[in-house]
Design a protein around this motif. Structure first.
Motif, mmCIF file in Angstrom:
data_model
loop_
_atom_site.group_PDB
_atom_site.id
_atom_site.type_symbol
_atom_site.label_atom_id
_atom_site.label_comp_id
_atom_site.label_asym_id
_atom_site.label_seq_id
_atom_site.Cartn_x
_atom_site.Cartn_y
_atom_site.Cartn_z
ATOM 1 N N ALA A 63 25.437 -74.294 -4.735
ATOM 2 C CA ALA A 63 24.345 -75.273 -4.690
ATOM 3 C C ALA A 63 23.141 -74.757 -3.904
ATOM 4 C CB ALA A 63 24.840 -76.584 -4.073
ATOM 5 N N HIS A 64 23.337 -73.696 -3.128
ATOM 6 C CA HIS A 64 22.241 -73.151 -2.317
ATOM 7 C C HIS A 64 21.273 -72.335 -3.167
ATOM 8 C CE1 HIS A 64 24.720 -74.439 0.989
ATOM 9 N NE2 HIS A 64 23.665 -74.272 1.762
ATOM 10 N N PRO A 65 19.993 -72.443 -2.836
ATOM 11 C CA PRO A 65 18.985 -71.668 -3.578
ATOM 12 C C PRO A 65 18.994 -70.208 -3.147
ATOM 13 C CG PRO A 65 17.929 -72.834 -1.784
ATOM 14 C CD PRO A 65 19.383 -73.279 -1.800
ATOM 15 N N PHE A 112 23.304 -65.372 -2.064
ATOM 16 C CA PHE A 112 23.363 -64.917 -0.675
ATOM 17 C C PHE A 112 22.932 -66.068 0.225
ATOM 18 C CE2 PHE A 112 21.136 -63.098 3.018
ATOM 19 C CZ PHE A 112 22.135 -62.294 3.534
ATOM 20 N N ILE A 113 23.732 -66.357 1.228
ATOM 21 C CA ILE A 113 23.425 -67.459 2.133
ATOM 22 C C ILE A 113 23.390 -66.942 3.563
ATOM 23 C CG2 ILE A 113 24.154 -69.711 3.015
ATOM 24 C CD1 ILE A 113 25.576 -70.075 0.267
ATOM 25 N N VAL A 114 22.287 -67.244 4.215
ATOM 26 C CA VAL A 114 22.155 -66.940 5.631
ATOM 27 C C VAL A 114 21.318 -68.055 6.256
ATOM 28 C CG1 VAL A 114 20.082 -65.479 5.368
ATOM 29 C CG2 VAL A 114 21.600 -65.130 7.330
ATOM 30 N N ALA A 115 21.678 -68.451 7.460
ATOM 31 C CA ALA A 115 20.877 -69.424 8.196
ATOM 32 C C ALA A 115 19.642 -68.682 8.688
ATOM 33 C CB ALA A 115 21.675 -70.000 9.363
ATOM 34 N N VAL A 116 18.505 -68.969 8.084
ATOM 35 C CA VAL A 116 17.296 -68.177 8.323
ATOM 36 C C VAL A 116 16.571 -68.534 9.612
ATOM 37 C CG1 VAL A 116 16.953 -67.700 5.870
ATOM 38 C CG2 VAL A 116 15.816 -69.678 6.915
ATOM 39 N N GLU A 126 17.764 -56.991 5.976
ATOM 40 C CA GLU A 126 18.793 -56.114 6.552
ATOM 41 C C GLU A 126 20.187 -56.726 6.403
ATOM 42 O OE1 GLU A 126 20.363 -52.751 7.964
ATOM 43 O OE2 GLU A 126 18.263 -53.054 7.441
ATOM 44 N N GLN A 127 20.324 -58.019 6.683
ATOM 45 C CA GLN A 127 21.620 -58.684 6.512
ATOM 46 C C GLN A 127 22.056 -58.647 5.050
ATOM 47 O OE1 GLN A 127 22.693 -62.347 8.302
ATOM 48 N NE2 GLN A 127 21.518 -61.959 10.169
ATOM 49 N N PHE A 128 21.103 -58.874 4.172
ATOM 50 C CA PHE A 128 21.374 -58.807 2.732
ATOM 51 C C PHE A 128 22.022 -57.469 2.394
ATOM 52 C CE2 PHE A 128 18.838 -61.576 -0.392
ATOM 53 C CZ PHE A 128 19.845 -61.607 -1.335
ATOM 54 N N LYS A 129 21.379 -56.392 2.807
ATOM 55 C CA LYS A 129 21.859 -55.040 2.482
ATOM 56 C C LYS A 129 23.237 -54.781 3.081
ATOM 57 C CE LYS A 129 17.149 -53.324 2.221
ATOM 58 N NZ LYS A 129 16.096 -52.631 2.953
ATOM 59 N N MET A 144 30.412 -69.407 3.975
ATOM 60 C CA MET A 144 30.814 -70.716 4.491
ATOM 61 C C MET A 144 30.400 -70.871 5.961
ATOM 62 S SD MET A 144 31.969 -72.415 1.966
ATOM 63 C CE MET A 144 32.261 -73.819 3.015
ATOM 64 N N ALA A 145 30.571 -69.839 6.756
ATOM 65 C CA ALA A 145 30.153 -69.903 8.163
ATOM 66 C C ALA A 145 28.644 -70.124 8.263
ATOM 67 C CB ALA A 145 30.570 -68.627 8.896
#
Length: 162
Positions: A63-65, A112-116, A126-129, A144-145
């Motif tokens: 569901a995340h963009p 890809f999900i990261v709390a930006v 960098e996290q993506f890579k 999930m985290a």
């Protein structure tokens, strides 16, 4: 004073991206006073997600963009991505995000999900890579985290109570 159900769901239903079922699952405990503060609400909502089926958690992840996407997304996601400057990408950065989004989705089957919050575009790239090298199970747990972290930030912004 405890808000009514409709008010509660309107306020907290979007904390977990496009997944109002999380807020719905904790409502009865809010209504009876079992959940009486912000930390209890955070924990209860996280427990609902963690106790959900793999399919429900995968739907939540999906569901995340995508990051730096021009697709329509929830207002909270727009604010979060804008806060990290993802709406100000150079042409090269935008192309990098699009390439990484496509590669990540192809590898894992979800965005890809990261709390930006607090991250720069460079930090995110960098996290993506780095995370593209994870195996699927590690990456699902990491996603999930990050979703719980995003929800925590959203709940901090909303507060708790009437």
């Amino acid at each position: 004073m405890t808000p009514d159900r409709a008010t509660f769901l309107a306020r907290y239903g979007g904390v977990y991206e496009a997944s109002p079922w999380v807020a719905e699952a904790v409502w009865s405990r809010v209504a009876d006073g079992t959940i009486a503060d912000l930390q209890a609400l955070k924990s209860a909502m996280a427990d609902v997600v963690d106790g959900a089926s793999h399919e429900a958690r995968m739907a939540l992840v999906r569901a995340h963009p995508e990051l730096a996407s021009r697709a329509r997304m929830a207002d909270a996601s727009v604010r979060e991505q804008s806060g990290a400057g993802l709406d100000q990408c150079s042409a090269e950065e935008f192309a990098a995000f699009q390439r990484l989004n496509a590669g990540y989705n192809a590898r894992f089957g979800f965005p890809f999900i990261v709390a930006v919050k607090g991250l720069t575009r460079g930090d995110i790239l960098e996290q993506f890579k780095l995370r593209l090298n994870n195996d699927a199970e590690v990456e699902f747990r990491t996603a999930m985290a990050q979703i719980h972290r995003i929800a925590g930030f959203r709940l901090d912004d909303l507060g708790f109570g009437a």
